[in-house]
Write a protein that holds these residues in place. Structure first.
Motif, PDB file in Angstrom:
ATOM      1  N   ILE A 193       0.932  -1.296  -0.005  1.00  0.00           N
ATOM      2  CA  ILE A 193      -0.043   0.055  -0.050  1.00  0.00           C
ATOM      3  C   ILE A 193       0.921   1.163   0.143  1.00  0.00           C
ATOM      4  N   VAL A 194       1.801   1.208   0.635  1.00  0.00           N
ATOM      5  CA  VAL A 194       2.949   2.352   0.894  1.00  0.00           C
ATOM      6  C   VAL A 194       3.426   2.649  -0.489  1.00  0.00           C
ATOM      7  N   LEU A 195       3.888   1.390  -1.149  1.00  0.00           N
ATOM      8  CA  LEU A 195       4.579   1.481  -2.458  1.00  0.00           C
ATOM      9  C   LEU A 195       3.850   2.074  -3.499  1.00  0.00           C
ATOM     10  N   ILE A 196       2.538   1.575  -3.471  1.00  0.00           N
ATOM     11  CA  ILE A 196       1.549   2.165  -4.451  1.00  0.00           C
ATOM     12  C   ILE A 196       1.266   3.484  -4.159  1.00  0.00           C
ATOM     13  N   SER A 197       1.310   4.170  -2.898  1.00  0.00           N
ATOM     14  CA  SER A 197       0.876   5.565  -2.526  1.00  0.00           C
ATOM     15  C   SER A 197       1.836   6.258  -3.178  1.00  0.00           C
ATOM     16  N   VAL A 198       3.120   5.810  -2.835  1.00  0.00           N
ATOM     17  CA  VAL A 198       4.324   6.673  -2.952  1.00  0.00           C
ATOM     18  C   VAL A 198       4.453   6.828  -4.514  1.00  0.00           C
ATOM     19  N   GLY A 199       4.394   5.718  -5.361  1.00  0.00           N
ATOM     20  CA  GLY A 199       4.699   5.437  -6.523  1.00  0.00           C
ATOM     21  C   GLY A 199       3.663   6.294  -7.547  1.00  0.00           C
ATOM     22  N   SER A 200       2.447   6.041  -6.871  1.00  0.00           N
ATOM     23  CA  SER A 200       1.398   7.209  -7.580  1.00  0.00           C
ATOM     24  C   SER A 200       1.792   8.547  -7.554  1.00  0.00           C
ATOM     25  N   GLY A 201       2.008   8.921  -6.396  1.00  0.00           N
ATOM     26  CA  GLY A 201       2.450  10.273  -6.117  1.00  0.00           C
ATOM     27  C   GLY A 201       3.723  10.738  -6.933  1.00  0.00           C
ATOM     28  N   VAL A 202       4.708   9.902  -7.196  1.00  0.00           N
ATOM     29  CA  VAL A 202       5.728  10.312  -8.079  1.00  0.00           C
ATOM     30  C   VAL A 202       5.318  10.514  -9.261  1.00  0.00           C
TER      31      VAL A 202
END
Length: 80
Positions: free
Chosen positions: A10-19
């Motif tokens: 979930i954290v990776l998906i959130s950070v990835g989408s933000g980037v």
């Protein structure tokens, strides 16, 4: 799937989408700046082209004056 793995995903998906979203915003800003610069460059090219046409017309007028037979007669009279 364990709870820790789910949290990490979930954290990776959130950070990835933000980037990705930030990269897209930067791309749009760059595209906007590029279009603005191209517009200014096109305006400068148009101004230089107009000036070139005006200068060509002036040169044609001067050539017509110099090649006119009455001009050469005046030159010969002035030499005397």
């Amino acid at each position: 799937m364990s709870g820790t793995t789910m949290v990490v995903l979930i954290v990776l998906i959130s950070v990835g989408s933000g980037v990705i979203f930030d990269m897209y915003k930067k791309h749009l800003e760059f595209k906007s700046r590029t279009l603005k610069d191209n517009k200014e460059a096109n305006e400068q090219v148009a101004a230089v082209t107009a000036e070139l046409l005006e200068l060509k017309q002036r040169v044609q007028t001067l050539e017509a004056i110099v090649t006119d037979s009455s001009y050469s007669v005046k030159q010969e009279i002035n030499k005397l």
